[in-house]
Write an enzyme that holds these catalytic residues in place. Structure first.
Site, short mmCIF file in Angstrom:
data_model
loop_
_atom_site.label_atom_id
_atom_site.label_comp_id
_atom_site.label_asym_id
_atom_site.label_seq_id
_atom_site.Cartn_x
_atom_site.Cartn_y
_atom_site.Cartn_z
N THR A 97 57.23 64.07 38.70
CA THR A 97 57.49 65.17 37.78
C THR A 97 56.20 65.46 37.02
OG1 THR A 97 59.79 64.47 37.54
CG2 THR A 97 58.91 65.99 35.87
N LYS A 173 62.06 71.40 38.79
CA LYS A 173 62.30 70.02 38.40
C LYS A 173 62.26 69.87 36.89
CE LYS A 173 63.01 65.67 38.24
NZ LYS A 173 62.18 64.59 38.77
#
Length: 300
Positions: A97, A173
């Site tokens: 991420t 995300k």
């Protein structure tokens, strides 16, 4: 077709993903900073490597499942990094991420080296990773998908193709992480209020998980609180980082995110109080004047 895959990062998610690729018949060359973890994986099939470069040498695809952009940078370009060892045309799959703009820039850097790239952050937790049932949010050039689309399907039940250049996957995300972080913070707040008001934790959990106020995060994370088990499956500090990325992205376009800001402060408070490496459900520990469930005493 069997491929040779360099796999970097055998943590809670990475180990399961690498296992899925091994079950699909691919040849795995694995690296983890904990050599004993790589050795244990390779004992069941595969090759344990001493560096990312060794894992990447001769690989068709390199999959990286590390914590953040800084670690990804080190994996690629640090001492023993894999970028210089990758074969021309090989694809680097980035599953962390990260800032979407950083991911888009990384695509350009790797293209200049003759390498492919997929922006491919992941979600679903360790159990779904281990069973090949997780979700991948991907974006990249069609040529990159041609080289590794079958590998994505081996690792994940749902592979979303969100654009033909890097960054789109990472944007989706961090929006997922916005919701996950806010839901965990809200779940902790609800349970804390119940405890403050004298409601039995088990009864509150039973009612909420069968009512309209339930969320996946309440059901999953408050079970950790009931068990008094804060072993980190996803740590408090992960949401300090991820909600920070959410807020940085929104700040660039002057977009207000009041709930994300509050949740970020809650995780920051928990981290500062010493709970940063505990499970993210430990954010409930910031609430004063409540008595949290404890582990039952052993009868042995």
């Amino acid at each position: 077709m069997t491929k040779t895959i360099g796999f970097i990062g055998l943590g809670a998610m990475g180990a399961g993903m690498a296992g899925s690729l091994r079950r699909a018949g691919h040849q795995l060359q694995v690296f983890d900073v904990r050599r004993e973890v790589a050795d244990a994986f390779a004992a069941q099939g595969g090759l344990a490597c001493a560096s990312p470069a060794e894992a990447a040498r001769g690989a068709d695809v390199v999959v990286s499942v590390v914590v953040n952009a800084a670690q990804t940078e080190s994996v690629l370009f640090g001492e023993g990094g894999c970028a210089a060892a990758m074969s021309p045309g090989a694809v680097f799959i980035m599953c962390s991420t990260v800032d979407p703009n950083w991911s888009a820039a990384l695509e350009q850097r790797l293209q200049a080296l003759g390498l492919g790239y997929l922006d491919a952050p992941i979600s679903g937790g360790a159990a779904k990773a281990a069973s090949g049932q997780m979700t991948m949010m991907t974006s990249g050039l069609p040529s990159a998908y041609e080289r590794c689309g079958d590998l994505l399907d081996a690792m994940a039940a749902k592979v979303y193709r969100l654009g033909d250049q890097a960054g789109a996957g990472s944007k989706v995300k961090i929006i997922n992480q916005l919701l996950a972080g806010v839901h965990i913070a809200a779940a902790a707040e609800a349970m804390a209020l119940g405890l403050r008001e004298g409601v039995k934790a088990e009864a509150l959990y039973e009612v909420i998980t069968n009512s309209a106020g339930n969320s996946w995060m309440f059901e999953n994370r408050m079970a950790h609180v009931l068990a008094a088990d804060y072993t980190p499956l996803s740590a408090v500090d992960i949401f300090v980082k991820d909600l920070g990325l959410v807020l940085d992205t929104a700040r660039a376009s002057k977009f207000p995110l009041p709930l994300s800001s509050t949740a970020h402060q809650m995780f920051m408070q928990a981290s500062t109080a010493g709970f940063g490496r505990e499970d993210d459900s430990a954010v409930i520990k910031i609430f004063p004047g409540i008595e949290l469930p404890t582990k039952p005493e052993s009868t042995s």
